[in-house]
Design an enzyme around this catalytic site. Structure first.
Site, PDB file in Angstrom:
ATOM      1  CB  CYS A  19      -0.938   0.010   1.205  1.00 34.25           C
ATOM      2  SG  CYS A  19      -0.075   0.153   2.788  1.00 34.25           S
ATOM      3  CB  CYS A  22       4.514  -0.293   1.805  1.00 33.04           C
ATOM      4  SG  CYS A  22       3.328  -1.378   2.612  1.00 33.04           S
ATOM      5  CG  ASP A 439      15.736  23.083 -35.274  1.00 33.48           C
ATOM      6  OD1 ASP A 439      16.190  24.195 -35.575  1.00 33.48           O
ATOM      7  OD2 ASP A 439      16.146  22.019 -35.775  1.00 33.48           O
ATOM      8  CG  ASP A 639      17.054  17.445 -35.661  1.00 32.38           C
ATOM      9  OD1 ASP A 639      17.090  18.684 -35.561  1.00 32.38           O
ATOM     10  OD2 ASP A 639      17.494  16.819 -36.646  1.00 32.38           O
ATOM     11  CG  ASP A 643      17.647  21.829 -31.987  1.00 33.83           C
ATOM     12  OD1 ASP A 643      17.643  23.069 -32.162  1.00 33.83           O
ATOM     13  OD2 ASP A 643      17.407  21.016 -32.895  1.00 33.83           O
TER      14      ASP A 643
END
Length: 759
Positions: A19, A22, A439, A639, A643
């Site tokens: 639970c 825990c 970009d 990419d 960037d």
């Protein structure tokens, strides 16, 4: 916003957690170990992710700290994620425990409750089990249930209580144990109890344990389905491969492969590791990695991803990455990392559950005392029912599962679509974005020039010119030459031979084709060669440049004959993506280092709202911060290496999977396919996931808020009825199953875009 990568990370398998309480205790224990910078525990995966400080921490110290709190832990074997067989075995064990409990409980339930419902059955039972025989039989069967399949409630509950952290097992053990102890006393020493209080609650103790075991079994099955994505990814890799050894081919285990090995892959076989095609040509189904539905053409020099399917021709590839370095292995690590994450909302839930179990125990004691002191006769029996019902019904399992199970399902579904969440927190950050910035080169565009215009000035056939220009460019390695040759090859044109080829550095090329002299290049090249360029041609060149294209001139035998233009073409999915983002009520921005004309042309074509052109890499992050201040939380899609700062600055960074490692490492989300609409799907999935979590949390908290008072007997003054502990156990089990089942809906929910008005 991204943070710097941690110096070291360690994952632990933690057993015994049931639970949210825990989770809190294990996290607290791990964070207290010297050398631990942070720790996050996931109940759905039963796993702890530990971030180590520079000085580090001994794994054995971490395991010992967990053990002191009553749980067992071991370092996670990342090279072997849970297999289908492991999950089936765990489900089988949970099912067996429930089955044994059911077999032992049914007679107790029928003997005790059947007689109350059916008078004839009551008389039959009295005839078959005279005197105390019935009580002794129920005692034996219930003891077998609690000591056998239900034993873990008591062992784990007692251990948690002994370590000062009562949990769900403690509640069940106290509830079922109290009912069993009271009934055992009535059975073996009835004289100690008032006549009106000599009731047996063996059936309550047995049914409570059985129903909770049923809930755990259903939970285990549901969580197994939720975690199927990683097991499916693991199953993609074949166990053996055909490898060249000298002049022969040998079938060897996948673990024995090394970078540089030549591997043969026949039609219908899976690619075993990452590599480059050395021989052959085929169509490869990469949908299991990228989400792309159509097979991709692969020939000599092309890259192959391990785990994908060779559908047609025979290939020989040279291994470049093996073992943990393959794309597939990295994807598995990313998915596991995201599934182990914890959303900010979960932190608040953990704080609540830290005091929840002790509060429930106090409420149960209060309810017991109130009924015993002020309740009607038999007061002791009423007090026992109320106390046990509160203990049983208030288990915080649903609260602990509400968030991690939704993250587990959502990130699994995203992986199947080629969307990898490197951090589970990105699900919440994506939900909050108000603007998406891009970009240009390699993101919205394909990142390579393509032929866009071929305008013969004499009105002749463009295809004939295309074949001729491809011949002129045969000896050039320039990207523009490649674009022209690709256009000719795509049209299956016959390309004539060229002679006397010469490259003119920085200006163009010249060659002789079929006896005629051709010159192709810039306006300056034509002027240097004394080729007359009329005003109409200059106007056309200017128009092409303003639309974001790069124009060139072609002269034949010393006279201007054609205008050619190339451009970095848009991805086919770019326009649908911008439309979908606008439909979601989001603003869009383009931030690029390209010149203004090209940037404005792309923005006009796609309908992008805001444009920042000629932006240096070091200034991209500042542009993003300006947008964050003026509009709100921001996602950035890129990419390249340039960037990386922008991806790290954004509230949610999204990297194209074909991009650089630096960009991918700086991002929160990685797209493994070329389909930009995956950005919109990721945002939609984040909205649905957070909505799903809200539903789970509402159910978990509303359930407890509504039923704890009922269990304590709040309705008794008006109805004369108390909530049976059996019904409480059923409701508690149902709450956990409901939360898991609701999260599983994310596997099939539509990710279509709904129009919103947030712009």
């Amino acid at each position: 916003m991204n943070t710097l990568p941690s110096l070291a990370d360690l994952d632990l398998d933690v057993e015994g957690m049931t639970c949210a309480s825990c989770v809190r205790r294990v996290e607290t224990a791990l964070k207290a170990v010297p050398g631990v910078a942070d720790a996050s525990v996931n109940l759905a995966l039963r796993r702890a992710h530990v971030t180590l400080a520079p000085v580090g921490a001994d794994p054995q110290a971490l395991i010992a700290a967990v053990a002191k709190r009553g749980y067992t832990a071991q370092v996670l074997d990342t090279s072997r994620p849970a297999s289908e067989e492991d999950v089936i075995a765990e489900d089988a064990r949970a099912g067996q425990r429930f089955a044994w409990a059911l077999v032992l409980t049914l007679p107790v339930f029928i003997l005790e409750m059947g007689g109350h419902l059916i008078p004839a059955l009551h008389h039959l039972i009295q005839d078959l089990f005279p005197g105390q025989a019935l009580a002794w039989l129920e005692f034996a069967l219930t003891t077998a249930v609690l000591a056998g399949p239900g034993r873990s409630f008591f062992t784990r509950g007692a251990k948690a209580l002994a370590h000062g952290g009562p949990d769900m097992n403690t509640l069940v053990a106290l509830g079922a144990g109290s009912a069993w102890l009271y009934s055992t006393g009535v059975t073996w020493a009835p004289a100690l109890f008032p006549a009106e209080s000599r009731h047996l609650y063996f059936e309550a103790a047995a049914v409570v344990a059985t129903l909770i075991l049923l809930g755990r079994w259903l939970e285990s099955r549901a969580k197994g389905r939720a975690g199927s994505a990683i097991r499916q990814l693991v199953g993609l890799q074949p166990r053996t491969a055909w490898v060249r050894r000298g002049e022969d081919w040998a079938e060897l285990p996948i673990d024995s492969l090394a970078s540089g090995d030549d591997i043969r892959v026949r039609p219908g076989e899976k690619i075993p590791v990452d590599g480059v095609v050395m021989e052959g040509e085929s169509w490869v189904d990469e949908s299991m990695i990228t989400g792309e539905p159509l097979p991709a053409s692969r020939r000599v020099g092309d890259r192959l991803i391990g785990g994908t399917l060779n559908t047609q021709g025979s290939l020989v590839l040279r291994a470049t990455e093996v073992g943990a370095q393959t794309v597939l292995a990295q994807i598995i690590r990313l998915v596991e990392q995201a599934q182990s994450g914890k959303l900010p909302v979960q932190q608040r839930i953990d704080q609540v559950t830290a005091w929840f179990v002790p509060a429930v125990m106090a409420l149960a004691a209060l309810a017991f005392a109130a009924w015993w002191i002020w309740g009607p006769a038999p007061a002791l029996a009423h007090a026992l029912v109320a106390g046990v019902a509160v203990l049983i019904i208030a288990c915080p399992c649903a609260m602990g599962l509400a968030t991690p199970i939704s993250i587990l399902v959502a990130t699994s579904r995203a992986a199947g679509l080629g969307i990898l969440f490197r951090q589970g927190e990105a699900l919440q950050r994506l939900r909050d974005v108000r603007i998406v910035a891009f970009d240009k080169t390699g993101t919205l565009t394909l990142g390579r020039p393509a032929l866009t215009d071929l305008l013969p000035l004499d009105g002749s056939d463009p295809e004939g010119w295309l074949a001729t220009l491809a011949a002129v460019q045969t000896g050039s390695e320039h990207p523009i030459a490649h674009a022209i040759r690709t256009a000719a090859r795509d049209k299956a044109l016959r390309i004539p031979d060229a002679e006397q080829f010469k490259a003119i550095t920085g200006a163009g090329v010249q060659a002789q084709v079929e006896g005629r002299d051709y010159l192709m290049g810039s306006l300056r090249l034509m002027q240097d060669a004394a080729v007359t360029v009329p005003d109409a041609a200059l106007t056309q060149m200017q128009s092409l440049a303003q639309s974001g294209k790069t124009p060139f001139l072609v002269a034949r035998d010393g006279r201007l004959a054609a205008i050619v233009a190339v451009a970095d073409t848009l991805r086919p999915s770019a326009r649908p993506l911008i439309e979908q983002l606008h439909a979601q009520g989001l603003k869009t921005a383009l931030i690029t280092g390209d010149h203004a004309a090209a940037a404005q042309a792309v923005a006009r074509d796609l309908g992008i709202d805001i444009v920042h052109a000629q932006t240096l890499p070091e200034h991209k992050a500042e542009r993003l911060r300006e947008l964050q201040r003026s509009i709100g939380p921001l996602a950035f899609v890129g990419d390249g290496i340039n960037d990386a700062p922008a991806l790290a600055t954004a509230d949610a960074g999204i990297a194209m999977g074909h991009g650089t490692d630096v960009a991918i490492e700086s991002a929160d989300v990685v797209l493994m396919n070329e389909d930009l609409t995956s950005v919109a799907r990721a945002i939609t999935l984040s909205h649905k996931t957070l909505r799903n979590i809200s539903q789970n949390l509402f159910w978990a908290f509303a359930y407890n808020a509504a039923l704890i008072p009922v269990a304590a007997g709040a309705l008794y003054p008006w109805t004369g009825l108390q909530l049976s502990p059996m019904l409480g156990a059923g409701a508690m089990a149902l709450s956990s199953v409901f939360v898991v089942a609701n999260a599983l809906r994310l596997k099939t929910q539509s990710l279509n875009i709904r129009r919103e008005n947030r712009r």
